[in-house]
Every structure is written in structure tokens, then in C-alpha cells.
Design a protein around this motif. Structure first.
Motif, PDB file in Angstrom:
ATOM      1  N   ARG A 144       0.868  -1.123  -0.167  1.00 13.43           N
ATOM      2  CA  ARG A 144      -0.139   0.162  -0.060  1.00 13.43           C
ATOM      3  C   ARG A 144       0.753   1.355   0.007  1.00 13.43           C
ATOM      4  NH1 ARG A 144       0.211  -1.928   5.019  1.00 13.43           N
ATOM      5  NH2 ARG A 144       0.635  -0.553   7.015  1.00 13.43           N
ATOM      6  N   GLY A 145       0.449   2.360  -0.754  1.00 13.36           N
ATOM      7  CA  GLY A 145       1.230   3.408  -0.808  1.00 13.36           C
ATOM      8  C   GLY A 145       2.625   3.634  -1.607  1.00 13.36           C
ATOM      9  N   GLN A 146       2.564   2.368  -2.723  1.00 10.77           N
ATOM     10  CA  GLN A 146       3.509   2.305  -3.367  1.00 10.77           C
ATOM     11  C   GLN A 146       3.179   2.283  -4.987  1.00 10.77           C
ATOM     12  OE1 GLN A 146       5.689  -1.362  -2.800  1.00 10.77           O
ATOM     13  NE2 GLN A 146       5.881  -1.026  -0.642  1.00 10.77           N
ATOM     14  N   TRP A 147       4.081   3.443  -5.544  1.00  9.41           N
ATOM     15  CA  TRP A 147       3.495   3.662  -6.797  1.00  9.41           C
ATOM     16  C   TRP A 147       3.500   2.465  -8.030  1.00  9.41           C
ATOM     17  CZ3 TRP A 147       0.669   7.913  -8.238  1.00  9.41           C
ATOM     18  CH2 TRP A 147       0.704   8.876  -7.364  1.00  9.41           C
ATOM     19  N   GLY A 148       4.828   1.859  -7.657  1.00  8.76           N
ATOM     20  CA  GLY A 148       4.683   0.493  -8.888  1.00  8.76           C
ATOM     21  C   GLY A 148       3.823  -0.444  -8.575  1.00  8.76           C
ATOM     22  N   ALA A 149       3.436  -0.893  -7.273  1.00  7.99           N
ATOM     23  CA  ALA A 149       2.726  -1.907  -7.116  1.00  7.99           C
ATOM     24  C   ALA A 149       1.016  -1.658  -7.266  1.00  7.99           C
ATOM     25  CB  ALA A 149       2.544  -2.493  -5.556  1.00  7.99           C
ATOM     26  N   SER A 150       0.973  -0.121  -7.183  1.00  7.67           N
ATOM     27  CA  SER A 150      -0.434   0.575  -7.386  1.00  7.67           C
ATOM     28  C   SER A 150      -0.818   0.407  -8.884  1.00  7.67           C
ATOM     29  CB  SER A 150      -0.622   1.695  -6.788  1.00  7.67           C
ATOM     30  OG  SER A 150      -0.468   1.927  -5.452  1.00  7.67           O
ATOM     31  N   ALA A 151       0.161   0.792  -9.772  1.00  4.03           N
ATOM     32  CA  ALA A 151      -0.131   1.004 -11.123  1.00  4.03           C
ATOM     33  C   ALA A 151      -0.241  -0.750 -11.622  1.00  4.03           C
ATOM     34  CB  ALA A 151       1.194   1.522 -11.653  1.00  4.03           C
ATOM     35  N   TYR A 152       0.488  -1.474 -11.054  1.00  4.24           N
ATOM     36  CA  TYR A 152       0.458  -2.851 -11.529  1.00  4.24           C
ATOM     37  C   TYR A 152      -1.016  -3.422 -11.263  1.00  4.24           C
ATOM     38  CZ  TYR A 152       0.805  -7.985 -11.010  1.00  4.24           C
ATOM     39  OH  TYR A 152       0.495  -9.422 -11.271  1.00  4.24           O
ATOM     40  N   MET A 153      -1.289  -3.164 -10.135  1.00  3.46           N
ATOM     41  CA  MET A 153      -2.778  -3.963  -9.577  1.00  3.46           C
ATOM     42  C   MET A 153      -3.992  -2.986 -10.693  1.00  3.46           C
ATOM     43  SD  MET A 153      -2.399  -4.733  -5.511  1.00  3.46           S
ATOM     44  CE  MET A 153      -1.849  -2.969  -5.168  1.00  3.46           C
ATOM     45  N   SER A 154      -3.687  -1.891 -10.611  1.00  2.27           N
ATOM     46  CA  SER A 154      -4.708  -1.062 -11.225  1.00  2.27           C
ATOM     47  C   SER A 154      -5.033  -1.492 -12.911  1.00  2.27           C
ATOM     48  CB  SER A 154      -4.302   0.484 -11.324  1.00  2.27           C
ATOM     49  OG  SER A 154      -4.497   1.091 -10.318  1.00  2.27           O
ATOM     50  N   VAL A 155      -3.761  -2.144 -13.437  1.00  2.00           N
ATOM     51  CA  VAL A 155      -4.165  -2.648 -14.750  1.00  2.00           C
ATOM     52  C   VAL A 155      -4.877  -3.737 -14.931  1.00  2.00           C
ATOM     53  CG1 VAL A 155      -2.971  -3.515 -16.672  1.00  2.00           C
ATOM     54  CG2 VAL A 155      -1.775  -1.457 -15.676  1.00  2.00           C
ATOM     55  N   PHE A 156      -4.693  -4.616 -13.961  1.00  2.60           N
ATOM     56  CA  PHE A 156      -5.385  -5.775 -13.680  1.00  2.60           C
ATOM     57  C   PHE A 156      -6.772  -5.588 -13.384  1.00  2.60           C
ATOM     58  CE2 PHE A 156      -7.281  -9.193 -10.783  1.00  2.60           C
ATOM     59  CZ  PHE A 156      -7.209 -10.154 -11.980  1.00  2.60           C
ATOM     60  N   TYR A 157      -7.145  -4.794 -12.264  1.00  2.00           N
ATOM     61  CA  TYR A 157      -8.585  -4.181 -11.974  1.00  2.00           C
ATOM     62  C   TYR A 157      -9.256  -3.636 -12.709  1.00  2.00           C
ATOM     63  CZ  TYR A 157      -6.930  -5.527  -7.251  1.00  2.00           C
ATOM     64  OH  TYR A 157      -6.493  -6.018  -5.900  1.00  2.00           O
ATOM     65  N   ILE A 158      -8.838  -2.661 -13.677  1.00  2.00           N
ATOM     66  CA  ILE A 158      -9.352  -2.257 -14.875  1.00  2.00           C
ATOM     67  C   ILE A 158      -9.859  -3.150 -15.832  1.00  2.00           C
ATOM     68  CG2 ILE A 158      -9.094  -0.512 -16.766  1.00  2.00           C
ATOM     69  CD1 ILE A 158      -7.121   1.191 -15.101  1.00  2.00           C
ATOM     70  N   TYR A 159      -8.814  -4.195 -16.087  1.00  2.00           N
ATOM     71  CA  TYR A 159      -9.359  -5.207 -17.032  1.00  2.00           C
ATOM     72  C   TYR A 159     -10.646  -6.036 -16.572  1.00  2.00           C
ATOM     73  CZ  TYR A 159      -8.956  -9.065 -20.321  1.00  2.00           C
ATOM     74  OH  TYR A 159      -9.462  -9.993 -21.148  1.00  2.00           O
ATOM     75  N   LEU A 160     -10.468  -6.322 -15.147  1.00  2.00           N
ATOM     76  CA  LEU A 160     -11.206  -7.054 -14.434  1.00  2.00           C
ATOM     77  C   LEU A 160     -12.724  -6.455 -14.450  1.00  2.00           C
ATOM     78  CD1 LEU A 160     -12.266  -9.511 -12.836  1.00  2.00           C
ATOM     79  CD2 LEU A 160     -11.309  -8.389 -10.900  1.00  2.00           C
ATOM     80  N   GLY A 161     -12.591  -5.191 -14.178  1.00  2.00           N
ATOM     81  CA  GLY A 161     -13.811  -4.423 -13.707  1.00  2.00           C
ATOM     82  C   GLY A 161     -14.686  -4.310 -15.366  1.00  2.00           C
ATOM     83  N   ALA A 162     -13.825  -3.956 -16.121  1.00  2.00           N
ATOM     84  CA  ALA A 162     -14.404  -3.579 -17.679  1.00  2.00           C
ATOM     85  C   ALA A 162     -15.144  -4.864 -18.111  1.00  2.00           C
ATOM     86  CB  ALA A 162     -13.431  -3.132 -18.679  1.00  2.00           C
ATOM     87  N   SER A 163     -14.396  -6.069 -18.070  1.00  2.00           N
ATOM     88  CA  SER A 163     -14.810  -7.271 -18.388  1.00  2.00           C
ATOM     89  C   SER A 163     -16.140  -7.651 -17.498  1.00  2.00           C
ATOM     90  CB  SER A 163     -13.745  -8.323 -18.284  1.00  2.00           C
ATOM     91  OG  SER A 163     -12.726  -7.938 -19.113  1.00  2.00           O
ATOM     92  N   SER A 164     -16.128  -7.368 -16.311  1.00  2.00           N
ATOM     93  CA  SER A 164     -17.237  -7.802 -15.168  1.00  2.00           C
ATOM     94  C   SER A 164     -18.384  -6.921 -15.920  1.00  2.00           C
ATOM     95  CB  SER A 164     -16.752  -7.509 -13.875  1.00  2.00           C
ATOM     96  OG  SER A 164     -15.964  -8.378 -13.528  1.00  2.00           O
ATOM     97  N   ALA A 165     -18.383  -5.551 -16.039  1.00  2.00           N
ATOM     98  CA  ALA A 165     -19.408  -4.759 -16.285  1.00  2.00           C
ATOM     99  C   ALA A 165     -20.029  -5.346 -17.549  1.00  2.00           C
ATOM    100  CB  ALA A 165     -18.747  -3.238 -16.446  1.00  2.00           C
ATOM    101  N   ILE A 166     -19.067  -5.559 -18.587  1.00  2.00           N
ATOM    102  CA  ILE A 166     -19.620  -6.146 -20.028  1.00  2.00           C
ATOM    103  C   ILE A 166     -20.524  -7.435 -19.907  1.00  2.00           C
ATOM    104  CG2 ILE A 166     -19.141  -6.982 -22.358  1.00  2.00           C
ATOM    105  CD1 ILE A 166     -16.442  -4.894 -22.059  1.00  2.00           C
TER     106      ILE A 166
END
Length: 409
Positions: A144-166
Motif C-alpha cells: 500500500r502506498g507504493q506507485w509501482g504496485a498500485s499501477a500494476y494492480m490497477s491494470v489488472f483491476y481495470i481489465y477485470l472491472g471492464a470485463s465484469s461490467a460487460i
């Protein structure tokens, strides 16, 4: 503790569903294979998330390997379910193209490229931007609070969230058009599961980016991660059950066919061993025959019924002409005389096959029965098998000898 237990439990459930749908890989179409790939991928992701596997991989040569592996198989599973959904809802009848079909076709065009792009970006970030100086207990909490890990997780979550919504949109649309109660129930559960998936992504994204401005202590962060993990477990449970509900009738038919094979096996095996060549392959062990996946169970039941019928016809060259009347007389004392008569006739005739006492002239066959289809014939043969199991070789031999003595020379 409860989350760890549920993680194992839902992993077992998803693995069971993947195994149940395994025949689709062998004789299913691409549509069914993509659904199986989704289940198999999510099952693998859940096992990678389980405490034992996660600890083992995180302490391997590649620190936090379970995180990358879990996200890899999750993206592939998401791609598989998107392919299933888009193929299923990407066809239109008539000139007017509904909105859900337009969405399906658009996602089909961009789905593979988006998944490939997400995997590449995540891999680069994982090995270059994520601080992995020691194995994580909980990746989101520990980073938590680390830019690299936050960016990494965001890529996955954005893909997961968009797919879930569709997927949720498509299943909600299909729910309104469904014409059976089971299908509507399944689609509703899957829609709710995708809604939970979107809520899961939003809650996780909120946490990882708000951690730059709010100093969450470890205890609060762990509780937050545990709560969102419970959301994910509920998501997978609803998804597994929802996708399985519409196939309840299929599951019941499949179970009934395997049960019929198990019960018919002794009669079928004895006939196929005594009269080789009546079956495509020599009989294997009982469980091996029952669990074969190369052919659907109902097809194999039909084949066994035909094999038994051919073998019984061949037994006419071994049965003395008086065998049927003698069998009828003996069977008259049983609770179910007709199938017992047939079972006695078959068992006694097999004694002649073993002794090599074949006649060039065939005796009269068994009485015809008012059977309209293969299902009715298999039900009849199950009754014959029940009677057949009660007859000993000594009884069959005595019956055969009596019929032979009564037969005119």
C-alpha cells in the motif's frame, strides 16, 4: 481463518465444476470449450490464491510469483468467459441489430488485443516497478502506498472491472429474454456475481490509491483486504452455481447414464467376454468403463443396449429349444417373473457358450416386448440385470441340463 477456509472451499467447488465440464474439451464445440477454459482458469487462480500455494510460490526464486501467476490465469479465464459471452450473444436475427449484439461484436474485435496488452504491461511493471525485496503476506496490504504496485494492480483491476461490467450487462439483457425458469435463475445469479465483481474492483482501487493520502495501519488494511476477499469468494460461488443451474437437467441425465452403465456392466461384460467381437473394444474394469470420457454416457448406454441385443440373438445357437419354457417355469415363483425368465435364459445359455456346445440350428428367441425406444429397452435390461445378479452358475447349469434333457433328440 474463515477466509482461508472459504478460499480452499471455493477452489474445490470451481475445480469440481471444471472437472464436470471436462468432456466439453473432448467432444464439445468451441463455445463449450471456452466456458470450460473459464472454469479451469478461475480454479487455477483460486488455488494460487490459497494460503499454502501462495506461501510456497511467494518464497520461490521469483518473489511474489503467486501474484503474477494468479493474475495471468485470471486474465486468460476472463478472456475465455468474454469469448463465451460474446459468441453467445453476438448473433442477430433480421435487419435490426440489437444493442447487446453490437456490444458483443465490438468486444470480440478488441478483446484479445486488450488481454495481450494488459499481460505485457503487468509483466513489465511487475519486474521493474514493483518493490519485491521480501515475500508478501497480502500483496495489496504490504504494498500500500507504493506507485509501482498500485499501477500494476490497477491494470489488472481495470481489465477485470471492464470485463465484469460487460458480462454483467450481457447476462442482464439475456435475463430479460430468457424463456425458462432455470435459465433466468442462472442468468440472475451470474449478473449479481458480475455486479459484485465491479464493486470489488471499485473498492480495491479506492483503497490502493487512497493509501497515498491516508496512512492506513496494518490491522485496518488487513481487515479491508479480508472483506474484499469475501466479496470475491461470493462472486465465484454465485458464478459457479449460476452457470451450472441451467444445466441441471443435463447433469441429471449424465448421472443417470453413468449409473445405468454401472448397473448394466456385469450383464454386458459376461456377454462380451463370452461372445467376443460384439463390442468395439474388449471390456475393461467396471470403473474404467463407467468413467470413460471419450464418448458421452447416453451414447455408451445406447451402444451397450445394442451390444447386449446382438449377443442375446447369438445365444439362440446355444440355448436348447426347451430352455425358455423351463426358465419360465422356474421364474414363475420370483417377484418379477418376466425379467427373471430372460435372465435365466441368458445365464444358462452362457453355460453352453463356456462348454462350446453350439448348435447349427438356432432355437426360438426370447419373447418380443412392447419397447418403443432405447430408453425403454435400457430400463428393461436393468431389470434383467437385477434378476441376473441373483442367479448362480450352479443354478444356471442345472437349468441348462434340465432343458437339454427335455429337448427331443
Amino acid at each position: 481463518m474463515i477466509v482461508s477456509f472459504l478460499s480452499y472451499a471455493i477452489a474445490v467447488v470451481m475445480t469440481g465444476v471444471a472437472l464436470w465440464r471436462l468432456p466439453a474439451v473432448i467432444y464439445g464445440d468451441a463455445h463449450r470449450r471456452s466456458l470450460w477454459a473459464c472454469y479451469a482458469g478461475f480454479a487455477a487462480a483460486l488455488w494460487l490464491k490459497s494460503p499454502a500455494v501462495k506461501t510456497w510460490l511467494n518464497n520461490s526464486a521469483v518473489t511474489d510469483l503467486s501474484i503474477l501467476a494468479k493474475h495471468y490465469v485470471s486474465i486468460l479465464a476472463i478472456l475465455a468467459i468474454c469469448t463465451f459471452v460474446m459468441t453467445n450473444y453476438g448473433k442477430a436475427e433480421g435487419d435490426e441489430v440489437p444493442r447487446h449484439v453490437v456490444v458483443s461484436r465490438w468486444v470480440t474485435r478488441v478483446g484479445l488485443q486488450t488481454a495481450a496488452g494488459a499481460l505485457v504491461v503487468m509483466t513489465v511493471l511487475f519486474f521493474t516497478a514493483v518493490h519485491r525485496d521480501h515475500p508478501s503476506i497480502d500483496f495489496m496490504v504490504d504494498h500500500r502506498g507504493q506507485w509501482g504496485a498500485s499501477a500494476y494492480m490497477s491494470v489488472f483491476y481495470i481489465y477485470l472491472g471492464a470485463s465484469s461490467a460487460i458480462c454483467g450487462y450481457q447476462w442482464a439483457s439475456a435475463y430479460r429474454r430468457a424463456d425458462t425458469r432455470l435459465l433466468r435463475a442462472g442468468l440472475l445469479m451470474m449478473t449479481i456475481a458480475m455486479g459484485i465483481g465491479v464493486a470489488y474492483v471499485i473498492s480495491r482501487e479506492f483503497f490502493i490509491w487512497s493509501a497515498f493520502y491516508v496512512d492506513y495501519d496494518y490491522e485496518f488494511a488487513s481487515k479491508y483486504a479480508e472483506t474484499t476477499d469475501l466479496m470475491q469468494i461470493v462472486l465465484f460461488f454465485l458464478f459457479a452455481i449460476g452457470a451450472s443451474v441451467p444445466t441441471t437437467n443435463t447433469a441429471a441425465s449424465r448421472w443417470s447414464a453413468r449409473r445405468a452403465l454401472y448397473r448394466l456392466y456385469p450383464l454386458w461384460r459376461d456377454l462380451m467376454v463370452a461372445l467376443p467381437g460384439k463390442s468395439f473394444n474388449p471390456p475393461a474394469a467396471r470403473w474404467r468403463e463407467v468413467t470413460r470420457l471419450s464418448t458421452p454416457g447416453d451414447v455408451r448406454v445406447d451402444r451397450w443396449v445394442a451390444d447386449i441385443g446382438d449377443a442375446v440373438e447369438s445365444l439362440r445357437h446355444y440355448a436348447p429349444p426347451m430352455l425358455l419354457p423351463v426358465a419360465e417355469q422356474v421364474a414363475a415363483e420370483s417377484e418379477d417373473p418376466q425379467p427373471m425368465t430372460e435372465a435365466l435364459w441368458i445365464k444358462a445359455s452362457l453355460q453352453a457358450v463356456t462348454a462350446g456346445e453350439r448348435s447349427s440350428q438356432a432355437s426360438a428367441g426370447l419373447p418380443s416386448k412392447p419397447i418403443a425406444d432405447t430408453d425403454a429397452e435400457s430400463s428393461w435390461l436393468l431389470r434383467v440385470q437385477d434378476a441376473y445378479a441373483q442367479i448362480t452358475n450352479e443354478q444356471a447349469r442345472r437349468l441348462f441340463d434340465t432343458a437339454k434333457e427335455l429337448t427331443p433328440a
